[in-house]
Design a protein around this motif. Structure first.
Motif, PDB file in Angstrom:
ATOM      1  N   ASP A 198       1.071   9.219  -5.748  1.00 18.91           N
ATOM      2  CA  ASP A 198       1.425  10.588  -5.400  1.00 18.91           C
ATOM      3  C   ASP A 198       2.354  11.178  -6.461  1.00 18.91           C
ATOM      4  O   ASP A 198       2.198  12.344  -6.848  1.00 18.91           O
ATOM      5  CB  ASP A 198       2.113  10.645  -4.027  1.00 18.91           C
ATOM      6  N   ALA A 199       3.331  10.410  -6.921  1.00 16.33           N
ATOM      7  CA  ALA A 199       4.254  10.903  -7.939  1.00 16.33           C
ATOM      8  C   ALA A 199       3.518  11.180  -9.246  1.00 16.33           C
ATOM      9  O   ALA A 199       3.808  12.165  -9.937  1.00 16.33           O
ATOM     10  CB  ALA A 199       5.369   9.884  -8.163  1.00 16.33           C
ATOM     11  N   ALA A 200       2.545  10.325  -9.576  1.00 18.62           N
ATOM     12  CA  ALA A 200       1.789  10.511 -10.806  1.00 18.62           C
ATOM     13  C   ALA A 200       0.887  11.737 -10.731  1.00 18.62           C
ATOM     14  O   ALA A 200       0.591  12.366 -11.761  1.00 18.62           O
ATOM     15  CB  ALA A 200       0.937   9.272 -11.105  1.00 18.62           C
TER      16      ALA A 200
ATOM     17  N   GLU B 211       0.833  -1.216   0.000  1.00 22.28           N
ATOM     18  CA  GLU B 211       0.000   0.000   0.000  1.00 22.28           C
ATOM     19  C   GLU B 211       0.865   1.261   0.000  1.00 22.28           C
ATOM     20  O   GLU B 211       0.550   2.236  -0.685  1.00 22.28           O
ATOM     21  CB  GLU B 211      -0.940  -0.023   1.202  1.00 22.28           C
ATOM     22  N   ALA B 212       1.961   1.246   0.735  1.00 25.80           N
ATOM     23  CA  ALA B 212       2.861   2.400   0.761  1.00 25.80           C
ATOM     24  C   ALA B 212       3.511   2.606  -0.603  1.00 25.80           C
ATOM     25  O   ALA B 212       3.626   3.744  -1.083  1.00 25.80           O
ATOM     26  CB  ALA B 212       3.935   2.206   1.840  1.00 25.80           C
ATOM     27  N   TRP B 213       3.915   1.536  -1.236  1.00 25.88           N
ATOM     28  CA  TRP B 213       4.536   1.603  -2.565  1.00 25.88           C
ATOM     29  C   TRP B 213       3.554   2.171  -3.584  1.00 25.88           C
ATOM     30  O   TRP B 213       3.893   3.085  -4.347  1.00 25.88           O
ATOM     31  CB  TRP B 213       5.001   0.198  -2.955  1.00 25.88           C
ATOM     32  N   LEU B 214       2.326   1.630  -3.585  1.00 27.69           N
ATOM     33  CA  LEU B 214       1.317   2.136  -4.519  1.00 27.69           C
ATOM     34  C   LEU B 214       0.989   3.595  -4.244  1.00 27.69           C
ATOM     35  O   LEU B 214       0.824   4.402  -5.173  1.00 27.69           O
ATOM     36  CB  LEU B 214       0.037   1.296  -4.434  1.00 27.69           C
ATOM     37  N   GLY B 215       0.883   3.958  -2.958  1.00 26.69           N
ATOM     38  CA  GLY B 215       0.610   5.347  -2.590  1.00 26.69           C
ATOM     39  C   GLY B 215       1.707   6.265  -3.100  1.00 26.69           C
ATOM     40  O   GLY B 215       1.427   7.364  -3.621  1.00 26.69           O
TER      41      GLY B 215
END
Length: 110
Positions: free
Chosen positions: A105-107, A97-101
């Motif tokens: 956020d970067a996108a 979940e942290a990785w996807l978040g």
């Protein structure tokens, strides 16, 4: 000199928490040759590195008794393993979940 093997019964790792009884018919410094007496069909002798042996015993009964005692010891740790696996799954989910978040956020320019 004798060809008699003092402890011809071995326990060989089958999978985690279980070992198969193996009868050693011959051995060298590096390898053992024998068979599994508890298998439905006892085929031709098989060869293994001596490193494959978990423990050796003078009788089949002693090997079986040791295996059963070890299974009981293994089972004592089942609950701790289940708890650790649950914590691991929770940690892996949090990491995902942290990785996807972070990617989202970067996108989004964040």
């Amino acid at each position: 000199m004798t060809d008699r093997i003092e402890r011809p019964w071995a326990l060989m790792r089958h999978h985690a928490g279980w070992a198969d009884v193996f009868h050693i018919e011959s051995e060298t410094a590096d390898s053992i040759t024998g068979f599994y007496p508890d298998r439905e069909t006892v085929g031709p002798p098989v060869n293994y590195s001596v490193r494959a042996v978990l423990a050796r015993f003078p009788t089949m009964e002693a090997a079986r008794a040791a295996r059963e005692g070890a299974v009981l010891e293994w089972r004592k740790h089942d609950e701790g393993v289940r708890e650790a696996e649950t914590k691991l799954r929770e940690a892996e989910k949090a990491r995902e979940e942290a990785w996807l978040g972070c990617l989202r956020d970067a996108a989004n320019g964040g």
